[in-house]
Design a protein around this motif. Structure first.
Motif, short mmCIF file in Angstrom:
data_model
loop_
_atom_site.label_atom_id
_atom_site.label_comp_id
_atom_site.label_asym_id
_atom_site.label_seq_id
_atom_site.Cartn_x
_atom_site.Cartn_y
_atom_site.Cartn_z
N THR A 152 -1.20 -5.42 4.06
CA THR A 152 -2.32 -5.79 4.97
C THR A 152 -3.38 -6.54 4.37
O THR A 152 -4.71 -6.45 4.51
CB THR A 152 -3.19 -4.40 5.50
OG1 THR A 152 -3.61 -3.71 4.19
CG2 THR A 152 -2.11 -3.40 5.96
N GLU A 183 -8.16 -10.69 11.40
CA GLU A 183 -7.18 -10.25 10.01
C GLU A 183 -5.86 -10.85 10.19
O GLU A 183 -5.00 -10.55 10.71
CB GLU A 183 -7.37 -8.74 9.81
CG GLU A 183 -8.66 -8.14 9.82
CD GLU A 183 -9.72 -8.69 8.63
OE1 GLU A 183 -9.53 -8.93 7.63
OE2 GLU A 183 -10.90 -8.91 9.11
N ARG A 215 -5.31 -6.50 -5.53
CA ARG A 215 -4.35 -7.64 -5.24
C ARG A 215 -4.41 -8.90 -6.28
O ARG A 215 -3.28 -9.22 -6.53
CB ARG A 215 -4.33 -7.68 -3.67
CG ARG A 215 -4.01 -6.21 -3.15
CD ARG A 215 -4.27 -6.43 -1.46
NE ARG A 215 -5.44 -6.58 -1.10
CZ ARG A 215 -6.14 -6.43 0.10
NH1 ARG A 215 -5.22 -5.92 1.05
NH2 ARG A 215 -7.23 -6.16 0.53
N ILE A 241 -4.18 -0.43 10.90
CA ILE A 241 -4.13 0.55 9.95
C ILE A 241 -4.71 2.20 10.58
O ILE A 241 -4.50 2.95 10.41
CB ILE A 241 -5.12 0.36 8.55
CG1 ILE A 241 -4.49 -1.01 7.98
CG2 ILE A 241 -5.14 1.48 7.67
CD1 ILE A 241 -5.66 -1.57 7.02
N TYR A 259 -2.44 -11.45 8.53
CA TYR A 259 -2.05 -11.05 7.34
C TYR A 259 -1.00 -11.79 6.69
O TYR A 259 -0.14 -12.35 7.42
CB TYR A 259 -1.13 -9.63 7.63
CG TYR A 259 -2.27 -8.43 8.12
CD1 TYR A 259 -3.36 -8.27 7.97
CD2 TYR A 259 -1.26 -7.25 8.33
CE1 TYR A 259 -3.95 -7.17 8.31
CE2 TYR A 259 -1.92 -6.17 8.57
CZ TYR A 259 -3.04 -6.12 8.57
OH TYR A 259 -4.15 -5.18 8.80
N TYR A 266 -7.90 3.98 2.05
CA TYR A 266 -8.41 4.36 3.39
C TYR A 266 -7.77 5.77 3.58
O TYR A 266 -8.46 6.44 4.53
CB TYR A 266 -7.40 3.51 4.41
CG TYR A 266 -8.14 2.07 4.11
CD1 TYR A 266 -9.33 1.80 4.61
CD2 TYR A 266 -7.40 1.12 3.62
CE1 TYR A 266 -10.01 0.48 4.68
CE2 TYR A 266 -7.96 -0.24 3.79
CZ TYR A 266 -9.14 -0.75 3.86
OH TYR A 266 -9.38 -1.66 3.95
N LYS A 323 0.98 -1.31 0.15
CA LYS A 323 -0.18 0.05 -0.03
C LYS A 323 0.92 1.35 -0.08
O LYS A 323 1.98 1.28 0.44
CB LYS A 323 -0.78 0.04 1.21
CG LYS A 323 -1.90 -1.12 1.22
CD LYS A 323 -2.88 -1.02 0.17
CE LYS A 323 -4.07 -2.08 0.26
NZ LYS A 323 -5.10 -2.00 1.47
#
Ligand code: GLU
Length: 276
Positions: free
Chosen positions: A104, A220, A89, A196, A222, A175, A42
């Protein structure tokens, strides 16, 4: 004079010969010498993957990717960073735009249909970012509220499926756009991983304006995404990640990147250990 010219010319020849040898004949080599590796990250997430005004890159994902690249045989100057937004992605890996992605990128069964993952290398949790003093304190408070998240993210999916299906979801492509919307009042909340959100909340330009609710709305895990079927690269990356934890580089990267945001991260996960 003549002699000097000859010497200069042979120096050029010698330099060329040296650079050709250094390249090892790899077609992907470029004029600057040495092969390159393209890595997806990112560009707009402070503490994780951020392109600085001077063109350099910083963040936990950047440090993890740099460590992994080294173990694959690439020095930092051989890395070409490529922006891979949440919704791009899988496509970027399928097209072969990048060798791997550290962005992420949560390991999910749905994504595993299209790409393979090494890792996990971090466990984060979905949370909400709101303005200080907001009356939004739990997931269901979001129903009927304007909520920003990013297209192609698990955060957006979770809101629609379980957290607050009646929220007025405003999907954007990154974001940083969501945070700008929160500041201007265009949205009431922003949802994604706490890792984040903490990075944004700690930025100088937003300091003191926002708060995280601290709700652990999901797990989450990663992972590092690679092209489907490239098990050789998955194995190498998994080894590199294990080494990164064992030699404490993982802890150092956590301290350096999450310390300033006071993000309380979970301990390093074991390779293959997915928290559902
Ligand atoms: N980790 C989540 C995901 O992979 C949210 C963060 C992101 O969009 O990169 O979708």
């Amino acid at each position: 004079m003549k002699l000097r010219k000859v010497t200069a010319a042979s120096a050029v020849v010698l330099a060329l010969a040296v650079s050709v040898t250094a390249c090892g004949g790899d077609k992907k080599d470029d004029a600057s010498g040495g092969k390159k590796i393209k890595i997806g990250i990112k560009f707009d997430q402070p503490g994780l993957g951020l392109k600085q005004p001077d063109g350099s890159f910083s963040g936990f994902d950047v440090d993890v990717a740099t460590y992994v690249a080294k173990k694959l045989g690439y020095q930092p100057k051989q890395i070409e960073w490529v922006e891979t937004k949440s919704a791009d992605r899988e496509n970027a890996l399928q097209r072969g735009d990048v060798k791997f992605i550290a962005a992420t990128y949560s390991i999910t069964d749905e994504r595993k249909q299209k790409v393979d993952f090494a890792g996990p290398y971090l466990l984060a949790h979905q949370d909400l970012l709101v303005k200080k003093g907001s009356d939004i304190t739990k997931g269901t408070d979001l129903n009927s509220k304007k909520l920003c998240s990013v297209t192609g993210s698990t955060s957006a999916q979770n809101v629609q499926k379980t957290i607050a299906p009646k929220a007025n979801l405003r999907p954007l492509s990154g974001y940083s756009e969501c945070v700008a919307g929160l500041q201007s009042g265009a949205v009431d909340a922003l949802t994604t991983d706490d890792s984040i959100l903490a990075g944004f909340a700690a930025q100088d330009k937003y300091k003191g304006q926002f708060q995280l609710t601290g709700l652990k709305l999901s797990n989450e895990n990663y992972g590092i995404g690679v092209k489907k079927g490239d098990s050789a690269t998955v194995d190498k990356i998994n080894k590199a990640l294990e080494q990164m934890v064992a030699d404490k580089s993982w802890d150092k990267a956590v301290e350096k990147n999450f310390g300033p945001a006071q993000y309380k991260n979970e301990p390093a996960p074991k390779i293959g250990d997915i928290v559902k």
